[in-house]
Scaffold this active site. Structure first.
Site, PDB file in Angstrom:
ATOM      1  N   ASP A 105      37.615  43.948  35.799  1.00  0.00           N
ATOM      2  CA  ASP A 105      37.842  44.631  34.525  1.00  0.00           C
ATOM      3  C   ASP A 105      38.507  45.980  34.746  1.00  0.00           C
ATOM      4  OD1 ASP A 105      37.098  43.180  32.251  1.00  0.00           O
ATOM      5  OD2 ASP A 105      34.968  43.573  32.577  1.00  0.00           O
ATOM      6  N   GLU A 146      34.938  36.211  23.433  1.00  0.00           N
ATOM      7  CA  GLU A 146      33.520  36.598  23.460  1.00  0.00           C
ATOM      8  C   GLU A 146      32.937  36.606  22.054  1.00  0.00           C
ATOM      9  OE1 GLU A 146      32.516  40.002  25.848  1.00  0.00           O
ATOM     10  OE2 GLU A 146      30.445  40.038  25.114  1.00  0.00           O
ATOM     11  N   GLU A 158      40.688  44.348  27.662  1.00  0.00           N
ATOM     12  CA  GLU A 158      40.210  44.031  26.312  1.00  0.00           C
ATOM     13  C   GLU A 158      41.237  44.435  25.261  1.00  0.00           C
ATOM     14  OE1 GLU A 158      36.345  45.755  25.607  1.00  0.00           O
ATOM     15  OE2 GLU A 158      35.459  44.772  27.369  1.00  0.00           O
ATOM     16  N   ASP A 196      32.980  45.061  33.743  1.00  0.00           N
ATOM     17  CA  ASP A 196      32.489  46.429  33.528  1.00  0.00           C
ATOM     18  C   ASP A 196      31.071  46.392  32.963  1.00  0.00           C
ATOM     19  OD1 ASP A 196      33.147  45.549  31.009  1.00  0.00           O
ATOM     20  OD2 ASP A 196      34.446  47.230  30.489  1.00  0.00           O
ATOM     21  N   SER A 197      30.518  45.181  32.788  1.00  0.00           N
ATOM     22  CA  SER A 197      29.095  45.042  32.487  1.00  0.00           C
ATOM     23  C   SER A 197      28.266  45.587  33.647  1.00  0.00           C
ATOM     24  CB  SER A 197      28.736  43.577  32.205  1.00  0.00           C
ATOM     25  OG  SER A 197      29.253  42.737  33.227  1.00  0.00           O
ATOM     26  N   LYS A 243      41.381  42.189  34.204  1.00  0.00           N
ATOM     27  CA  LYS A 243      41.084  41.775  32.824  1.00  0.00           C
ATOM     28  C   LYS A 243      41.135  43.007  31.931  1.00  0.00           C
ATOM     29  CE  LYS A 243      36.793  40.344  31.354  1.00  0.00           C
ATOM     30  NZ  LYS A 243      36.462  41.357  30.310  1.00  0.00           N
TER      31      LYS A 243
END
Ligand code: KIV
Length: 273
Positions: A92, A191, A124, A53-54, A122
């Site tokens: 993401d 991270e 978080e 999602d970057s 993925k």
């Protein structure tokens, strides 16, 4: 130039990532958000492509990852999947599509898998998202965890600095890592945490860890492709190594093109029909 692909190489699976950890082979992961770049890095031998999602930052110019939508992630992921012959493609789940509602989380993950053809998602977080992780895994969708600096929670943290330096946060991270492994996640991104902590977690876990700003002892490494290629000159955190200076290369190429067009030097006799 080194290209790591061979004709009869098999597609990378989550099982192969586990085997890589078991035999001590490091896992190389990079982000990609489009067909052309994914084609290049797949051919160059990358093991895992993360449609991160970057994309919200590097493709759309937002200051955080929060605005990107599920539809936009599916659009990016579809191009990447069409390009890939060997790498495992992980996508993401964007902010707001899985936190706090496991039915919605499952719907979001199913949309990504069905509409993009990706191989895994993925997510978080740790204990807070356990129900969603369980639900997605029980549908047969592989899940990669993500602990430490989790950019979707930027407004809770307030900064992008190193996480889990204090004992309490380090302990919670270790517990979350164990929990995600127990749930059945196939790998965990760590991270921006202290290298010693990343080493301890990586040693304790059976599943692979993939680090970004987490030192050399994780089972693999991940970088945002635009960052490692030196496209964004202003982003220079300590953990980042530039493998190219594409900002300069692209600037030179474009300014040469502009000069040639202005000087009526392009196209020439050979470059026309
Ligand atoms: O979105 C992303 O690019 C990521 C990596 C930095 C791990 O989550």
């Amino acid at each position: 130039m080194s290209v790591h692909r061979s004709q009869n190489e098999k597609k990378i699976t989550t099982h192969q990532l586990q085997e890589m950890k078991n035999r001590g082979e490091k896992i190389a992961m990079l982000t990609a958000y489009d067909y052309s770049m994914a084609r290049i890095i797949d051919d160059a031998g990358i093991d895992v492509i993360l449609v991160g999602d970057s994309a919200s930052n590097v493709m759309a110019g937002n200051t955080t990852t929060l605005p990107i939508t599920l539809d936009q992630m599916i659009y990016h992921a579809s191009g990447v999947v069409r390009a890939v012959r060997r790498s495992l493609v992980v996508v993401d789940l964007p902010f707001g599509t899985y936190q706090g509602n496991s039915s919605e989380a499952l719907r979001s993950a199913i949309r990504i898998m069905k509409e993009s053809g990706a191989h895994a998602v993925k997510m978080e977080g740790g204990g807070e998202i356990k129900e969603s992780v369980d639900r997605i895994l029980s549908a047969g969708i592989p899940v990669m965890g993500h602990l430490g600096l989790t950019p979707q929670s930027i407004y809770k943290f307030g900064t992008y600095t190193v996480r889990a330096k204090e004992e309490a946060e380090a302990k919670k991270l270790q517990e979350d890592a164990r929990l995600l492994q127990q749930c059945g996640c196939f790998a965990i991104v760590l991270e921006k945490i202290p290298a010693e902590l990343a080493k301890t977690v990586s040693k304790e876990l059976i599943i692979p860890t993939i680090g970004i700003g987490a030192g050399a002892d994780t089972d693999g490494q991940v970088l945002v492709m635009q960052d490692m290629l030196g496209i964004n000159k202003d982003f220079k955190p300590r953990f980042l190594r530039h493998y190219a200076d594409l900002h300069t290369s692209i600037t030179n190429a474009v300014s040469n093109y502009v000069s040639d067009v202005k000087a009526k030097d392009f196209p020439n006799e050979e470059e026309k029909y």
